[in-house]
Write a protein that holds these residues in place. Structure first.
Motif, short mmCIF file in Angstrom:
data_model
loop_
_atom_site.label_atom_id
_atom_site.label_comp_id
_atom_site.label_asym_id
_atom_site.label_seq_id
_atom_site.Cartn_x
_atom_site.Cartn_y
_atom_site.Cartn_z
N ALA B 133 -29.22 14.69 35.01
CA ALA B 133 -29.05 15.21 36.37
C ALA B 133 -30.35 15.73 36.91
N LEU B 134 -31.09 16.48 36.07
CA LEU B 134 -32.36 17.04 36.52
C LEU B 134 -33.36 15.93 36.83
N ASP B 189 -40.65 23.78 32.86
CA ASP B 189 -40.84 25.04 32.15
C ASP B 189 -39.93 26.13 32.69
N SER B 190 -39.89 26.20 34.02
CA SER B 190 -39.12 27.30 34.61
C SER B 190 -37.62 27.08 34.42
N MET B 191 -37.20 25.81 34.42
CA MET B 191 -35.79 25.53 34.16
C MET B 191 -35.43 25.91 32.73
N LYS B 192 -36.36 25.61 31.81
CA LYS B 192 -36.11 25.89 30.39
C LYS B 192 -36.03 27.39 30.16
N SER B 193 -36.96 28.14 30.80
CA SER B 193 -36.98 29.58 30.57
C SER B 193 -35.75 30.25 31.18
N ARG B 194 -35.10 29.58 32.11
CA ARG B 194 -33.85 30.12 32.66
C ARG B 194 -32.64 29.65 31.87
#
Lengths: 156, 281
Positions: B133-134, B189-194
């Motif tokens: 999806a991403l 990165d920001s998706m992973k950290s969330r």
């Protein structure tokens, strides 16, 4: 402006290199040659094929076609089709000319192993039809196969 | 608005329409599909982008129609001979129908991309496969983003006074490539950290599955089934053979026209209601 002129020049040159004829003009031309060969075109296998709409198997029977020195099986077919107003379509150029269809009967019309093959004096040469040079009095047969040549005796 | 239906229902609808458009080679059905998509575009999109799209489609249609007879020499009605190859009327018509099929799919995908923003795509595929999806939503955004970034960088370069045109284009191109690579790394990165894609993570979505979605799905499924049953194919070679109009084929054509007009009719209905309610105020 420069681009426009260049573009129109290209289009014009393409147009000039094409010869455009009406059907009447095209079929009126007579191809003359010193030598003759006999050509027949037959699609018996396509008539027998299941759900076939074709009724007539003979497209051309023992037609005497004239050709010039150095001409090939392809030229003979082309001349014969022109003289008898038979439709045909090919791709490629030079030695790799390939006949896709004759008289609206195309390759793959009768299954995925179907198409046109030719024999000269009863032998099926394994070269392209524009690579086979003719000798005077040759008997050419164009046969339609539904099974990679097995049903017309090209492959034993 | 039509796009406020549940994304699942909308997705099913698009699959139906595109399936029939791609697999039926029938000028009546193709024209009906194009009309439906065109009306919807005219009703919802910006006029400028719509006319740009139509211009492109007309160009594509012309090119496909004119090139097909040059490469296909099948057909009984000979128009003329070019270099001893026949150019036939049938090949011209076949090319035109092929062109219709291509522009129909183009316009429907334009509708699809305006309706399905990243939120809807994440809603559709997020639970099944978060990664897909991403990636899907990022790739769909990639080209428009790329183009707009390129334009802004190129304009800046020009205003600064970069010397030659080719050099400027190359510079802007390399800059925009770097920028988009960096952006994709930052996004991931920001998706992973969330904690995106972790097990047990739930998604908030503002889409509800209401009765109107069920009705919409049922109606479009019925119309889809009818158009599949009444499917008729045209034969173009060696001569054009239109199937005779039987009851089935008429039903097929009508139901596909209805199916492709659903978005337009829905928008029209809402528009009329909006006008009416304004006049009451």
């Amino acid at each position: 402006m420069k681009k426009l002129i260049l573009l129109s020049l290209i289009i014009l040159s393409v147009f000039c290199s094409c010869s455009i004829k009406t059907p009447e003009e095209y079929y009126k031309e007579k191809e003359k040659g010193k030598y003759t060969a006999t050509i027949s075109i037959n699609c018996e296998t396509a008539v027998k094929y299941k759900n076939s709409k074709r009724k007539k198997s003979e497209i051309l029977n023992n037609y005497k076609v004239s050709y010039n020195k150095g001409d090939t099986v392809f030229t003979a077919l082309k001349n014969a089709c022109k003289a008898n107003k038979i439709q045909f379509e090919y791709t490629g150029a030079g030695d790799s000319v390939y006949i896709e269809g004759i008289d609206y009967l195309y390759e793959f019309d009768c299954g995925k192993h179907s198409g046109w093959e030719y024999s000269v004096n009863g032998v099926f040469p394994s070269v392209g039809c524009n690579a086979y040079k003719l000798k005077n009095g040759d008997v050419i047969k164009w046969l339609y196969t539904c099974d990679l040549g097995k049903d017309i005796g090209a492959v034993k | 608005m039509f796009k406020n239906f549940n994304p699942i229902a909308l997705f099913i609808y698009f699959v139906y329409v595109l399936f029939i458009s791609v697999f039926s080679f029938n000028p009546i059905i193709l024209t009906a599909g194009i009309l439906g998509a065109v009306f919807y575009c005219l009703f919802t999109l910006e006029k400028k982008s719509v006319f740009k799209l139509f211009g492109f489609c007309a160009f594509m249609f012309l090119i496909i129609t004119l090139t097909n007879p040059l490469f296909s020499h099948n057909g009984r009605t000979v128009l003329f001979f070019i270099n001893d190859n026949r150019v036939t009327f049938e090949a011209l018509v076949y090319g035109a129908v092929l062109g219709l099929a291509v522009i129909e799919v183009l316009i429907w995908f334009k509708c699809f991309s305006t309706i399905f923003d990243s939120e809807r795509i994440i809603f559709l595929f997020g639970k099944i496969s978060p990664k897909t999806a991403l990636v899907l939503s990022m790739t769909l955004r990639f080209i428009p983003n790329f183009v707009s970034n390129f334009k802004s960088i190129n304009t800046t370069q020009r205003l600064i006074g970069s010397d030659s045109r080719i050099k400027r284009y190359l510079n802007s191109f390399s800059a925009v490539i770097t920028q988009s690579l960096e952006n994709s790394v930052i996004t991931s990165d920001s998706m992973k950290s969330r904690g995106y894609g972790l097990k047990g993570r739930t998604f908030y979505s503002r889409f509800r599955f209401s009765t109107r979605d069920i009705v919409f799905i049922i109606i479009s499924t019925v119309l889809f089934a009818l158009s599949i049953i009444g499917r008729t194919d045209f034969v173009f070679y060696p001569s054009i053979d239109a199937p005779s109009l039987s009851g089935f084929s008429i039903i097929g054509c009508f139901s596909f026209s209805a199916l492709s007009l659903i978005p337009f009719i829905y928008e029209l209905k809402e528009g009329i209601r909006w006008k009416y309610s304004i006049s009451k105020i």
